[in-house]
Design an enzyme around this catalytic site. Structure first.
Site, PDB file in Angstrom:
ATOM      1  N   LYS A  70     -40.580 138.698 -62.093  1.00  0.00           N
ATOM      2  CA  LYS A  70     -41.830 139.155 -61.472  1.00  0.00           C
ATOM      3  C   LYS A  70     -42.359 140.472 -62.062  1.00  0.00           C
ATOM      4  O   LYS A  70     -43.568 140.685 -62.101  1.00  0.00           O
ATOM      5  CB  LYS A  70     -41.637 139.330 -59.968  1.00  0.00           C
ATOM      6  CG  LYS A  70     -41.742 138.045 -59.170  1.00  0.00           C
ATOM      7  CD  LYS A  70     -41.641 138.342 -57.694  1.00  0.00           C
ATOM      8  CE  LYS A  70     -42.013 137.142 -56.869  1.00  0.00           C
ATOM      9  NZ  LYS A  70     -42.038 137.416 -55.431  1.00  0.00           N
ATOM     10  N   ASP A 106     -48.274 137.370 -52.736  1.00  0.00           N
ATOM     11  CA  ASP A 106     -47.304 137.551 -51.639  1.00  0.00           C
ATOM     12  C   ASP A 106     -47.906 138.401 -50.514  1.00  0.00           C
ATOM     13  O   ASP A 106     -47.674 138.125 -49.333  1.00  0.00           O
ATOM     14  CB  ASP A 106     -46.029 138.231 -52.140  1.00  0.00           C
ATOM     15  CG  ASP A 106     -45.108 137.267 -52.877  1.00  0.00           C
ATOM     16  OD1 ASP A 106     -45.164 136.056 -52.596  1.00  0.00           O
ATOM     17  OD2 ASP A 106     -44.332 137.735 -53.730  1.00  0.00           O
ATOM     18  N   GLY A 132     -36.857 146.023 -51.547  1.00  0.00           N
ATOM     19  CA  GLY A 132     -36.801 145.246 -52.783  1.00  0.00           C
ATOM     20  C   GLY A 132     -38.186 144.772 -53.187  1.00  0.00           C
ATOM     21  O   GLY A 132     -39.213 145.316 -52.739  1.00  0.00           O
TER      22      GLY A 132
HETATM   23  P1  NAP Z   1     -34.555 141.975 -53.857  1.00  0.00           P
HETATM   24  O1  NAP Z   1     -35.634 142.595 -54.654  1.00  0.00           O
HETATM   25  O2  NAP Z   1     -33.254 141.642 -54.500  1.00  0.00           O
HETATM   26  O3  NAP Z   1     -34.266 142.956 -52.599  1.00  0.00           O
HETATM   27  C1  NAP Z   1     -33.209 142.690 -51.712  1.00  0.00           C
HETATM   28  C2  NAP Z   1     -33.283 143.651 -50.520  1.00  0.00           C
HETATM   29  O4  NAP Z   1     -32.247 143.285 -49.598  1.00  0.00           O
HETATM   30  C3  NAP Z   1     -33.032 145.112 -50.896  1.00  0.00           C
HETATM   31  O5  NAP Z   1     -33.733 145.938 -50.009  1.00  0.00           O
HETATM   32  C4  NAP Z   1     -31.507 145.219 -50.666  1.00  0.00           C
HETATM   33  O6  NAP Z   1     -31.070 146.528 -50.430  1.00  0.00           O
HETATM   34  C5  NAP Z   1     -31.363 144.402 -49.414  1.00  0.00           C
HETATM   35  N1  NAP Z   1     -30.003 143.900 -49.232  1.00  0.00           N
HETATM   36  C6  NAP Z   1     -29.383 142.921 -49.932  1.00  0.00           C
HETATM   37  N2  NAP Z   1     -28.141 142.727 -49.455  1.00  0.00           N
HETATM   38  C7  NAP Z   1     -27.972 143.608 -48.425  1.00  0.00           C
HETATM   39  C8  NAP Z   1     -26.904 143.882 -47.526  1.00  0.00           C
HETATM   40  N3  NAP Z   1     -25.745 143.214 -47.583  1.00  0.00           N
HETATM   41  N4  NAP Z   1     -27.086 144.834 -46.588  1.00  0.00           N
HETATM   42  C9  NAP Z   1     -28.261 145.512 -46.496  1.00  0.00           C
HETATM   43  N5  NAP Z   1     -29.313 145.291 -47.325  1.00  0.00           N
HETATM   44  C10 NAP Z   1     -29.166 144.354 -48.279  1.00  0.00           C
HETATM   45  O7  NAP Z   1     -35.030 140.599 -53.186  1.00  0.00           O
HETATM   46  P2  NAP Z   1     -36.533 140.213 -52.718  1.00  0.00           P
HETATM   47  O8  NAP Z   1     -37.190 139.471 -53.801  1.00  0.00           O
HETATM   48  O9  NAP Z   1     -37.169 141.428 -52.158  1.00  0.00           O
HETATM   49  O10 NAP Z   1     -36.205 139.139 -51.564  1.00  0.00           O
HETATM   50  C11 NAP Z   1     -35.652 139.539 -50.323  1.00  0.00           C
HETATM   51  C12 NAP Z   1     -35.647 138.358 -49.353  1.00  0.00           C
HETATM   52  O11 NAP Z   1     -36.978 137.943 -49.092  1.00  0.00           O
HETATM   53  C13 NAP Z   1     -34.919 137.115 -49.872  1.00  0.00           C
HETATM   54  O12 NAP Z   1     -34.217 136.535 -48.790  1.00  0.00           O
HETATM   55  C14 NAP Z   1     -36.049 136.199 -50.299  1.00  0.00           C
HETATM   56  O13 NAP Z   1     -35.713 134.825 -50.196  1.00  0.00           O
HETATM   57  C15 NAP Z   1     -37.118 136.546 -49.282  1.00  0.00           C
HETATM   58  N6  NAP Z   1     -38.491 136.292 -49.761  1.00  0.00           N
HETATM   59  C16 NAP Z   1     -39.285 135.494 -49.003  1.00  0.00           C
HETATM   60  C17 NAP Z   1     -40.587 135.270 -49.414  1.00  0.00           C
HETATM   61  C18 NAP Z   1     -41.472 134.364 -48.592  1.00  0.00           C
HETATM   62  O14 NAP Z   1     -42.520 133.931 -49.095  1.00  0.00           O
HETATM   63  N7  NAP Z   1     -41.121 134.093 -47.361  1.00  0.00           N
HETATM   64  C19 NAP Z   1     -41.086 135.847 -50.591  1.00  0.00           C
HETATM   65  C20 NAP Z   1     -40.240 136.670 -51.333  1.00  0.00           C
HETATM   66  C21 NAP Z   1     -38.928 136.890 -50.904  1.00  0.00           C
HETATM   67  P3  NAP Z   1     -30.638 147.508 -51.662  1.00  0.00           P
HETATM   68  O15 NAP Z   1     -31.931 148.057 -52.190  1.00  0.00           O
HETATM   69  O16 NAP Z   1     -29.777 148.516 -51.031  1.00  0.00           O
HETATM   70  O17 NAP Z   1     -29.923 146.630 -52.659  1.00  0.00           O
END
Ligand code: NAP
Length: 285
Positions: A70, A106, A132
Site C-alpha cells: 500500500k 478506505d 497501523g
Molecule cells: P498493520 O499496519 O500491521 O497494523 C497493525 C496494528 O495492530 C498496529 O497498531 C499494531 O501495533 C497492532 N497490533 C498488532 N498485534 C498487536 C498485539 N498483539 N497487541 C496490541 N496491538 C497489536 O495492519 P493494518 O493494515 O492496519 O490492519 C489492522 C487490522 O485491520 C487487520 O485486522 C485488518 O484485517 C483490518 N483491516 C480491515 C479493513 C476493512 O475494510 N474492514 C481494512 C484494512 C484493515 P504496533 O504498532 O505496536 O505493532
C-alpha cells in the site's frame, strides 16, 4: 469466464489468498452487466514495479492494492488524490488511458460504514486503538468528520507519528498510560479498534480483546474493523453492555464500492457485494 475483450481489475497482494474482494467485485460486475473480471495477483515486493506497468494496458480498468504494497506502490503511479497523499497509502489504482491515479478508498469506506450505522462523530470524543496502516485511513475519516480523537497503540511512538501527520486536520491526543486509556474509553462516544487483535489468523487466538471489558462506557458505539470473526470479543462484550456495534464488513464493502465506482464510473449494488462476501464468511465458519 473472462474472454479476450473482458476488462480486467487486479488485486496486488502478497500473499493474495484470503481476500474477499474477488468474489465481491465479480458478483457486482455480473450484477451490473459489466464485462470485467477481478483477479488476485500474488506479487512479491521485487515484482511490484513490473506489475504496476501492466496496469497501463488498455484492457485494465485498475487495481486494488493491499499488504504489503500500500505504501511502496505510491512512487509507481502518476497522480495521487489528496486523501491518498494525506493517509500515505494507496488501496486503489485507476487506469485512465495509460495514466495511473492512486486513490485511498478506505477512509471513505469507513465513513460510509459509520453513516450507515447512524453514528455522527462531529464534536464527539472518539478513542482509536491502533496506529497501523488501517488506522491512518480511519483517523483521516474521523478528523474530516469533526471528531476529537484519542489514540492508543502498543508502540506509542507510532501513535505519536500518526498524530503528528494529521495535526492540520484536528486534535489527536496520544495516550501513553493505561490510566489515560481507561479514562478515554469511559468518556468515548465511539471506540474504534483498528488493531489486528481479535482477528482470526495464522493460529493466533482470536478470543482476545484490545480493551478490558470493565472500561467500556455505559453508552455509545464500538466499531471493530476486523471482520474475521464476524463478532470479535470486543464487539461481543460491547453488545452485552447494550452498546451499539459494527464489525469491519461494512467498511470493506464500502471501500470496495467506491473503488468499483472509480473504475467503472457506475456505483455498484452494495447489497450484491454484502451477499457475496457473507456467503464466503459463512462457508468458512
Ligand atoms: P498493520 O499496519 O500491521 O497494523 C497493525 C496494528 O495492530 C498496529 O497498531 C499494531 O501495533 C497492532 N497490533 C498488532 N498485534 C498487536 C498485539 N498483539 N497487541 C496490541 N496491538 C497489536 O495492519 P493494518 O493494515 O492496519 O490492519 C489492522 C487490522 O485491520 C487487520 O485486522 C485488518 O484485517 C483490518 N483491516 C480491515 C479493513 C476493512 O475494510 N474492514 C481494512 C484494512 C484493515 P504496533 O504498532 O505496536 O505493532
Amino acid at each position: 469466464m473472462p474472454t479476450e475483450t473482458t476488462r480486467r481489475v487486479y488485486l496486488l497482494a502478497h500473499p493474495a489468498g484470503h481476500s474477499l474482494s474477488p468474489v465481491m467485485h465479480n458478483a457486482a460486475f455480473r450484477d451490473a452487466g459489466i464485462d470485467a473480471y477481478y483477479e488476485a495477483w500474488d506479487i512479491p515486493p521485487e515484482q511490484l514495479a513490473h506489475a504496476v506497468t501492466r496496469l497501463r494496458e488498455p484492457r485494465v480498468l485498475g487495481a486494488n492494492v493491499t499488504i504489503p504494497h500500500k505504501q511502496t506502490v505510491m512512487p509507481h503511479v502518476d497522480e495521487l488524490t489528496e486523501a491518498a497523499r494525506h493517509i500515505g497509502a494507496i488501496n486503489t489504482i485507476v487506469n485512465r488511458g495509460g495514466n495511473l491515479l492512486g486513490h485511498n478508498t478506505d477512509a471513505a469506506g469507513y465513513w460510509r460504514a459509520l453513516e450507515q450505522a447512524g453514528v455522527n462523530v462531529r464534536g464527539q470524543n472518539v478513542l482509536v486503538l491502533g496506529a497501523g496502516g488501517a488506522a491512518r485511513a480511519v483517523v483521516y475519516a474521523l478528523l474530516q468528520a469533526g471528531a476529537t480523537l484519542s489514540l492508543s497503540n502498543r508502540t506509542p511512538q507510532k501513535a505519536r507519528d500518526l498524530a503528528a501527520a494529521f495535526t492540520a486536520l484536528g486534535e489527536t491526543t496520544v495516550l501513553t498510560s493505561q490510566a489515560a486509556l481507561h479514562d478515554a474509553a469511559k468518556q468515548a462516544a465511539l471506540i474504534v479498534n483498528t488493531t489486528s487483535v481479535g482477528m482470526a489468523h495464522g493460529g493466533v487466538d482470536p478470543d482476545v480483546s484490545p480493551l478490558p471489558v470493565d472500561v467500556l462506557p455505559d453508552a455509545g458505539f464500538v466499531s471493530d474493523i476486523v471482520y474475521r470473526p464476524a463478532q470479535t470479543r470486543l464487539l461481543r462484550e460491547a453488545a452485552q453492555k447494550s452498546l451499539g456495534t459494527q464489525n469491519g464488513l461494512p467498511m470493506l464493502v464500502y471501500q470496495g464500492a467506491e473503488s468499483f465506482r472509480l473504475w467503472t464510473l457506475e456505483p455498484p449494488d452494495t447489497g450484491v457485494m454484502f451477499r457475496a462476501a457473507n456467503a464466503v464468511l459463512e462457508a468458512e465458519s
